[in-house]
Motif scaffolding. Structure first.
Motif, mmCIF file in Angstrom:
data_model
loop_
_atom_site.group_PDB
_atom_site.id
_atom_site.type_symbol
_atom_site.label_atom_id
_atom_site.label_comp_id
_atom_site.label_asym_id
_atom_site.label_seq_id
_atom_site.Cartn_x
_atom_site.Cartn_y
_atom_site.Cartn_z
ATOM 1 N N VAL A 64 -17.732 34.207 33.179
ATOM 2 C CA VAL A 64 -17.246 35.452 32.588
ATOM 3 C C VAL A 64 -18.362 36.200 31.872
ATOM 4 C CG1 VAL A 64 -14.832 34.798 32.400
ATOM 5 C CG2 VAL A 64 -16.391 34.214 30.567
ATOM 6 N N LEU A 65 -19.540 35.568 31.748
ATOM 7 C CA LEU A 65 -20.690 36.244 31.138
ATOM 8 C C LEU A 65 -21.467 36.989 32.234
ATOM 9 C CD1 LEU A 65 -21.819 33.430 28.704
ATOM 10 C CD2 LEU A 65 -20.759 35.608 28.132
ATOM 11 N N PRO A 66 -22.388 37.896 31.844
ATOM 12 C CA PRO A 66 -23.111 38.681 32.856
ATOM 13 C C PRO A 66 -23.716 37.881 34.020
ATOM 14 C CG PRO A 66 -23.572 39.557 30.703
ATOM 15 C CD PRO A 66 -22.691 38.374 30.491
ATOM 16 N N PRO A 67 -24.397 36.735 33.799
ATOM 17 C CA PRO A 67 -24.999 36.058 34.957
ATOM 18 C C PRO A 67 -23.978 35.704 36.022
ATOM 19 C CG PRO A 67 -25.799 35.092 32.926
ATOM 20 C CD PRO A 67 -24.713 36.035 32.544
ATOM 21 N N GLY A 68 -22.759 35.309 35.609
ATOM 22 C CA GLY A 68 -21.726 34.948 36.565
ATOM 23 C C GLY A 68 -21.396 36.084 37.505
ATOM 24 N N ILE A 111 -32.676 47.807 16.433
ATOM 25 C CA ILE A 111 -32.019 48.558 17.516
ATOM 26 C C ILE A 111 -32.869 48.491 18.777
ATOM 27 C CG2 ILE A 111 -31.343 50.864 18.276
ATOM 28 C CD1 ILE A 111 -30.632 51.488 15.393
ATOM 29 N N PHE A 112 -34.189 48.648 18.586
ATOM 30 C CA PHE A 112 -35.101 48.641 19.724
ATOM 31 C C PHE A 112 -35.061 47.301 20.453
ATOM 32 C CE2 PHE A 112 -39.251 47.744 21.531
ATOM 33 C CZ PHE A 112 -39.459 48.860 22.313
ATOM 34 N N ILE A 113 -35.179 46.198 19.700
ATOM 35 C CA ILE A 113 -35.171 44.877 20.343
ATOM 36 C C ILE A 113 -33.823 44.616 20.988
ATOM 37 C CG2 ILE A 113 -35.316 42.404 19.897
ATOM 38 C CD1 ILE A 113 -37.352 42.987 17.774
ATOM 39 N N ASN A 167 -29.550 42.918 24.601
ATOM 40 C CA ASN A 167 -28.532 43.555 25.426
ATOM 41 C C ASN A 167 -29.232 44.448 26.439
ATOM 42 O OD1 ASN A 167 -26.569 42.337 23.899
ATOM 43 N ND2 ASN A 167 -26.415 44.060 22.496
ATOM 44 N N ASN A 168 -30.063 43.818 27.271
ATOM 45 C CA ASN A 168 -30.810 44.574 28.280
ATOM 46 C C ASN A 168 -29.860 45.421 29.113
ATOM 47 O OD1 ASN A 168 -32.030 44.812 31.109
ATOM 48 N ND2 ASN A 168 -33.751 44.200 29.868
ATOM 49 N N PHE A 169 -30.238 46.698 29.323
ATOM 50 C CA PHE A 169 -29.339 47.611 30.026
ATOM 51 C C PHE A 169 -28.921 47.049 31.377
ATOM 52 C CE2 PHE A 169 -29.781 52.139 28.195
ATOM 53 C CZ PHE A 169 -29.575 51.644 26.928
ATOM 54 N N VAL A 170 -29.876 46.531 32.146
ATOM 55 C CA VAL A 170 -29.554 46.083 33.496
ATOM 56 C C VAL A 170 -28.845 44.743 33.470
ATOM 57 C CG1 VAL A 170 -30.500 45.482 35.732
ATOM 58 C CG2 VAL A 170 -31.545 47.283 34.401
ATOM 59 N N ALA A 209 -31.719 33.819 31.912
ATOM 60 C CA ALA A 209 -32.927 33.697 31.103
ATOM 61 C C ALA A 209 -32.881 34.671 29.935
ATOM 62 C CB ALA A 209 -34.159 33.960 31.963
ATOM 63 N N PHE A 210 -32.395 35.905 30.194
ATOM 64 C CA PHE A 210 -32.359 36.901 29.126
ATOM 65 C C PHE A 210 -31.324 36.549 28.065
ATOM 66 C CE2 PHE A 210 -34.927 40.809 29.532
ATOM 67 C CZ PHE A 210 -35.714 40.394 30.583
#
Lengths: 207, 232
Positions: A177-181, B10-12, B18-21, B211-212
């Motif tokens: 349910v997290l982004p990687p999934g 906010i920048f980090i 919370n990377n956009f992609v 990883a992120f």
């Protein structure tokens, strides 16, 4: 325009042969972002369907007036108007769902699926065909969202539409349910669809 | 100093945690479509960062002065027109249409400027500039800024909006460049036929997203480090 597909062809094409997600890779943001459960996925599919059908209707009605260099702007503004309506509607009648979907409702504006249907079909063909196309594409999109959401919700929380299906002993795979999934599920499903399609076409050739 | 550390946070947050992609899934189209070579991917990243910054400045100004609940300009117009004293005007229903207008026109202006004054940059950006109009990352940045302009007691200033926009753009550049690097190597790998192309790219993105996720909590560490620095 005899070389353009008819309404029935447009409708059927949208569901599987030209499925927006699996075949054309359009509308990926909502596909990945809201499929952690069936409820948000179906709400999203409904909102997208509303916007797609309405924008196809409007674009098809004004297709005689479109100027080539301004058409993209006209499409975008039409879509933005209907997205605003859908967003206000969700906020008024389904407040919790609207909070959960968050920015992804306004992001329907930049869903490439809608603008590509306006460009490919609605700006060239009559009202009936445009509506059939929009309904077919919406069904295909809903099908794709539902398939991904099914995998993610069942594996990720052991439920489907919030109903427990795997029993209480299921160790929920939180990662699903997290982004990687989302990325993993869509990648594997895409591979599966590709493999299935190839196998069918090769069988049709030999058999 | 308070503001500086909040800006850094906010920048980090926008660039890494919370990377956009990889966290919000915006900008997936170029992430999958333009990530075959590192140079083009990096160029795309820079172009997006550039446009995101300009569009965010404009949409912050529009939201702050016109669109947010309790914005000054509509009330002033209302009173000049002879409306009743103390009326509040909320134009936020127009936000989405306004943002898409701002984004489309700023892309248009950036394209004209770059073509006229930076021809070298223009040839390296190529077709990416017009494509950016439909990049969800930019609309997403505008929407995030709008979210922080709803509560009249805690409004974001232009500097905070800029920190978010530049952070988001750099985060996008990092993600798409990493992806391109991996895909260049992936061309030599033995990938199952069905997964070639988008399938394997999405699986790689999934692993990158894991990883992120490791960046979660970095903001707290940075916050403590900054507090210690300021305290000394």
């Amino acid at each position: 325009m005899s070389d353009q597909p008819t309404a029935a062809e447009r409708f059927l094409n949208g569901i599987l042969p030209e499925n927006p997600v699996y075949r054309q890779l359009l509308g990926m943001c909502p596909t990945l972002a809201v499929t952690n459960g069936m409820k948000p996925a179906i709400t999203m599919a409904g909102a997208t369907a509303f916007v797609l059908i309405m924008s196809n209707i409007i674009v098809s009605l004004i297709r005689g007036l479109l100027k080539p260099h301004l058409r993209i702007l006209v499409f975008t503004l039409t879509i933005a108007t209907f997205v605003t309506i859908a967003d206000r509607f969700l906020a008024a009648y389904m407040y919790d769902m609207s909070k959960q979907l968050g920015p992804y409702v306004p992001l329907i504006i930049v869903n490439c699926l809608i603008i590509s249907r306006a460009e490919i079909c609605a700006s060239k063909q009559s009202l009936g065909t445009a509506v059939a196309d929009a309904v077919g594409m919406s069904l295909g999109f809903a099908l794709a969202l539902a398939s991904i959401a099914t995998v993610r919700e069942i594996l990720g929380s052991g439920t489907w539409f919030g109903i427990n299906v795997l029993g209480t002993g299921w160790p929920a795979w939180g990662i699903m349910v997290l982004p990687p999934g989302a990325f993993l599920t869509l990648g594997l499903l895409l591979g599966g669809a590709e493999w299935f399609g190839k196998r069918r076409s090769s069988r049709a050739q030999t058999g | 100093m308070e503001t500086v550390s909040s800006l850094i946070l906010i920048f980090i947050g926008a660039a890494l945690i919370n990377n956009f992609v990889l966290h919000y899934f915006v900008g997936i189209c170029p992430f999958l479509g333009v990530s075959r070579k590192i140079e083009t991917a990096f160029g795309m990243g820079l172009a997006v960062t550039f446009v995101i910054t300009i569009a965010s400045i404009l949409s912050w100004a529009f939201t702050y002065y016109i669109l947010r609940p309790g914005a000054p300009l509509p009330v002033w117009v209302w009173q000049v027109m002879g409306g009743a004293e103390g009326a509040t005007v909320d134009l936020s229903v127009l936000s989405y249409i306004m943002y898409i207008f701002v984004i489309a026109s700023s892309v248009q202006f950036v394209e004209m400027y770059v073509r006229k004054f930076q021809p070298k940059l223009y040839t390296s950006f190529g077709v990416f500039l017009p494509l950016i109009t439909t990049n969800c990352a930019i609309l997403f940045a505008c929407l995030e800024i709008m979210k922080h302009l709803q509560d009249p007691t805690r409004l974001w200033g232009l500097h905070e909006a800029l920190a978010l926009a530049i952070g988001g753009g750099i985060g996008f550049t990092i993600a798409i460049s990493l992806m391109a690097g991996i895909r260049e190597e992936l061309d030599l790998a033995d990938v199952p036929a069905a997964l070639k192309g988008a399938g394997i790219a999405l699986i790689v993105a999934g692993i990158m997203a894991m990883a992120f996720m490791g960046f979660t909590g970095v903001d707290r560490g940075v916050e403590q480090a900054l507090a210690a620095l300021i305290g000394r």
